[in-house]
Scaffold this motif. Structure first.
Motif, PDB file in Angstrom:
ATOM      1  N   UNK A 142      -4.255  -1.822 -15.917  1.00 41.31           N
ATOM      2  CA  UNK A 142      -5.486  -1.812 -16.711  1.00 41.31           C
ATOM      3  C   UNK A 142      -6.459  -2.905 -16.261  1.00 41.31           C
ATOM      4  N   UNK A 143      -5.899  -4.005 -15.744  1.00 39.31           N
ATOM      5  CA  UNK A 143      -6.754  -5.116 -15.310  1.00 39.31           C
ATOM      6  C   UNK A 143      -7.317  -4.928 -13.901  1.00 39.31           C
ATOM      7  N   UNK A 144      -6.782  -4.000 -13.149  1.00 41.82           N
ATOM      8  CA  UNK A 144      -7.267  -3.780 -11.791  1.00 41.82           C
ATOM      9  C   UNK A 144      -8.702  -3.248 -11.815  1.00 41.82           C
ATOM     10  N   UNK A 145      -9.514  -3.776 -10.950  1.00 40.61           N
ATOM     11  CA  UNK A 145     -10.892  -3.291 -10.854  1.00 40.61           C
ATOM     12  C   UNK A 145     -11.167  -2.802  -9.436  1.00 40.61           C
ATOM     13  N   UNK A 146     -11.721  -3.669  -8.633  1.00 36.85           N
ATOM     14  CA  UNK A 146     -12.042  -3.274  -7.255  1.00 36.85           C
ATOM     15  C   UNK A 146     -10.892  -3.647  -6.320  1.00 36.85           C
ATOM     16  N   UNK A 147     -10.245  -2.629  -5.754  1.00 38.37           N
ATOM     17  CA  UNK A 147      -9.162  -2.850  -4.806  1.00 38.37           C
ATOM     18  C   UNK A 147      -9.662  -2.466  -3.420  1.00 38.37           C
ATOM     19  N   UNK A 148      -9.664  -3.427  -2.520  1.00 41.73           N
ATOM     20  CA  UNK A 148     -10.150  -3.169  -1.163  1.00 41.73           C
ATOM     21  C   UNK A 148      -9.226  -2.195  -0.452  1.00 41.73           C
ATOM     22  N   UNK A 149      -9.812  -1.406   0.444  1.00 45.72           N
ATOM     23  CA  UNK A 149      -9.024  -0.427   1.205  1.00 45.72           C
ATOM     24  C   UNK A 149      -7.945  -1.115   2.020  1.00 45.72           C
ATOM     25  N   UNK A 150      -8.253  -2.313   2.528  1.00 46.23           N
ATOM     26  CA  UNK A 150      -7.268  -3.054   3.329  1.00 46.23           C
ATOM     27  C   UNK A 150      -6.075  -3.481   2.477  1.00 46.23           C
ATOM     28  N   UNK A 151      -6.352  -3.881   1.225  1.00 46.44           N
ATOM     29  CA  UNK A 151      -5.271  -4.287   0.326  1.00 46.44           C
ATOM     30  C   UNK A 151      -4.387  -3.093  -0.025  1.00 46.44           C
ATOM     31  N   UNK A 152      -5.017  -1.956  -0.279  1.00 50.12           N
ATOM     32  CA  UNK A 152      -4.268  -0.739  -0.582  1.00 50.12           C
ATOM     33  C   UNK A 152      -3.378  -0.349   0.593  1.00 50.12           C
ATOM     34  N   UNK A 153      -3.939  -0.448   1.793  1.00 58.71           N
ATOM     35  CA  UNK A 153      -3.183  -0.100   2.999  1.00 58.71           C
ATOM     36  C   UNK A 153      -1.998  -1.042   3.196  1.00 58.71           C
ATOM     37  N   UNK A 154      -2.212  -2.337   2.971  1.00 58.05           N
ATOM     38  CA  UNK A 154      -1.148  -3.327   3.146  1.00 58.05           C
ATOM     39  C   UNK A 154      -0.011  -3.099   2.161  1.00 58.05           C
ATOM     40  N   UNK A 155      -0.360  -2.781   0.917  1.00 58.09           N
ATOM     41  CA  UNK A 155       0.661  -2.533  -0.108  1.00 58.09           C
ATOM     42  C   UNK A 155       1.504  -1.324   0.260  1.00 58.09           C
ATOM     43  N   UNK A 156       0.856  -0.251   0.663  1.00 48.06           N
ATOM     44  CA  UNK A 156       1.594   0.962   1.022  1.00 48.06           C
ATOM     45  C   UNK A 156       2.450   0.757   2.269  1.00 48.06           C
ATOM     46  N   UNK A 157       1.943  -0.019   3.221  1.00 49.61           N
ATOM     47  CA  UNK A 157       2.728  -0.328   4.423  1.00 49.61           C
ATOM     48  C   UNK A 157       3.968  -1.145   4.055  1.00 49.61           C
ATOM     49  N   UNK A 158       3.775  -2.117   3.167  1.00 47.35           N
ATOM     50  CA  UNK A 158       4.897  -2.961   2.755  1.00 47.35           C
ATOM     51  C   UNK A 158       5.970  -2.133   2.054  1.00 47.35           C
ATOM     52  N   UNK A 159       5.538  -1.246   1.171  1.00 49.68           N
ATOM     53  CA  UNK A 159       6.490  -0.378   0.468  1.00 49.68           C
ATOM     54  C   UNK A 159       7.259   0.490   1.458  1.00 49.68           C
ATOM     55  N   UNK A 160       6.530   1.070   2.409  1.00 49.98           N
ATOM     56  CA  UNK A 160       7.152   1.932   3.413  1.00 49.98           C
ATOM     57  C   UNK A 160       8.181   1.160   4.235  1.00 49.98           C
ATOM     58  N   UNK A 161       7.820  -0.061   4.635  1.00 48.43           N
ATOM     59  CA  UNK A 161       8.735  -0.870   5.440  1.00 48.43           C
ATOM     60  C   UNK A 161       9.987  -1.276   4.661  1.00 48.43           C
ATOM     61  N   UNK A 162       9.825  -1.562   3.364  1.00 49.91           N
ATOM     62  CA  UNK A 162      10.988  -1.931   2.549  1.00 49.91           C
ATOM     63  C   UNK A 162      11.930  -0.742   2.369  1.00 49.91           C
ATOM     64  N   UNK A 163      11.367   0.448   2.217  1.00 51.94           N
ATOM     65  CA  UNK A 163      12.207   1.649   2.116  1.00 51.94           C
ATOM     66  C   UNK A 163      12.992   1.852   3.408  1.00 51.94           C
ATOM     67  N   UNK A 164      12.314   1.679   4.542  1.00 54.00           N
ATOM     68  CA  UNK A 164      12.994   1.800   5.834  1.00 54.00           C
ATOM     69  C   UNK A 164      14.108   0.763   5.962  1.00 54.00           C
ATOM     70  N   UNK A 165      13.816  -0.485   5.541  1.00 51.16           N
ATOM     71  CA  UNK A 165      14.808  -1.554   5.640  1.00 51.16           C
ATOM     72  C   UNK A 165      16.044  -1.236   4.816  1.00 51.16           C
ATOM     73  N   UNK A 166      15.836  -0.709   3.613  1.00 49.27           N
ATOM     74  CA  UNK A 166      16.976  -0.356   2.758  1.00 49.27           C
ATOM     75  C   UNK A 166      17.798   0.767   3.384  1.00 49.27           C
TER      76      UNK A 166
END
Length: 337
Positions: A48-72
């Protein structure tokens, strides 16, 4: 588990919120089904508190999630070293070690949650053969009601010993956890860091649920060895907000023992539900005087309020010991009729 700084915790919460938004409401709803109410509340608040999320931040978050899934997946396939080798080759050593560290944190021991669905009779049959320290370790990781049900079936001497150990328990070494793991014949994945178990609060929560019949004997036994510890447990067993559990007759008896100014201060920091219940058990004039006192009191230090509330709790415990009032323990079968 390595302790996260406040900044890191907030950062991780923001990442989770961004990820939930990025996958859409239907997928997010499926994830919510596996979260606790507390986690859902925190995550929803952050979303609810999120407002403007930069495209780069969104990309970094999704990349991090993907990499953690691969690591597991790599860890499951060939262990930690195997995963580390692959990630270092693919992402470089620094990035790989960051991911491995995060994955290790998600693989930490989650207590003995595997025992939450075990029948109490089966659990009791197992624990009765074990050392009191093992029993204390296991009970400290169960829900208070489950632990109380097991505790109630143990012998009085063991009850005292076990509760004393739970209240004094702080950090448990990996060696101890590994020993208990073998005894339980489970597949719990314990980390190499010391883990937080037991303490005064869990001991109080368990005794709150076990009922007065056992509570007095256990506290008396602990008091003989450590009066200060018994006092700490007792103070946490019934807090001011628990007055909501008292019947009207008991509240009226307590109010006769409390000064109006102290009562007004105590009510400065409590739920509206409790405040309303207390005021309903006073005369109209007395209720109006208390409300006026609260209104004109102005700001007060929280610790001053807590001191007064503790004084009221002490009165409640004294009246209970004298048999003047009845305090429900939650799971006790000997209710008043």
């Amino acid at each position: 588990m390595p302790r996260l700084t406040v900044k890191e915790r907030l950062s991780n919460l923001r990442k989770a919120a961004i990820f939930m938004i990025s996958i859409g409401p239907e997928a997010a709803a499926q994830i919510y089904k596996h979260l606790s109410e507390q986690d859902i509340e925190k995550l929803s608040g952050e979303i609810a508190r999120l407002e403007n999320v930069a495209a780069s931040e969104l990309s970094n978050v999704n990349d991090e999630f993907h990499n953690m899934i691969l690591a597991q997946q790599y860890i499951s396939a060939g262990g930690l070293n195997y995963a580390q080798d692959i990630l270092v080759t693919a992402l470089g050593e620094k990035k790989a070690m960051e991911i491995i560290k995060r994955v290790q944190m998600t693989l930490e021991v989650k207590g003995f949650s595997v025992l939450e669905d075990v029948d109490v009779t089966q659990l009791l049959a197992f624990l009765q053969k074990e050392h009191p320290q093992t029993i204390a370790l296991v009970l400290s990781q169960l829900t208070p009601i489950q632990a109380a049900n097991v505790l109630a079936e143990l012998s009085p001497n063991i009850q005292i010993d076990v509760m004393h150990r739970i209240a004094r328990m702080e950090r448990v070494t990996p060696e101890t956890l590994n020993a208990v793991e073998k005894v339980l014949e489970s597949h719990i994945d314990f980390t190499q860091a010391t883990s937080k178990f037991g303490g005064v609060k869990p001991a109080a929560e368990i005794l709150n649920m076990v009922g007065q019949r056992f509570e007095k004997n256990i506290l008396s036994g602990i008091s003989k060895e450590d009066a200060e510890l018994a006092g700490e447990i007792k103070n946490l067993m019934f807090v001011f907000e628990d007055m909501i559990k008292l019947d009207d007759r008991s509240i009226q008896k307590v109010l006769k023992e409390v000064d109006n100014k102290e009562l007004a201060m105590a009510l400065k920091a409590c739920s509206n539900e409790l405040k309303d219940k207390i005021l309903r058990n006073m005369s109209k004039r007395a209720s109006e005087m208390i409300q006026e006192e609260i209104e004109y009191m102005g700001p007060v230090r929280l610790r001053e309020v807590e001191t007064v509330q503790q004084h009221v709790v002490d009165i409640i415990r004294r009246l209970e010991e004298e048999g003047e009032i009845y305090v429900s323990a939650g799971s006790e079968e000997d209710t008043l009729v």
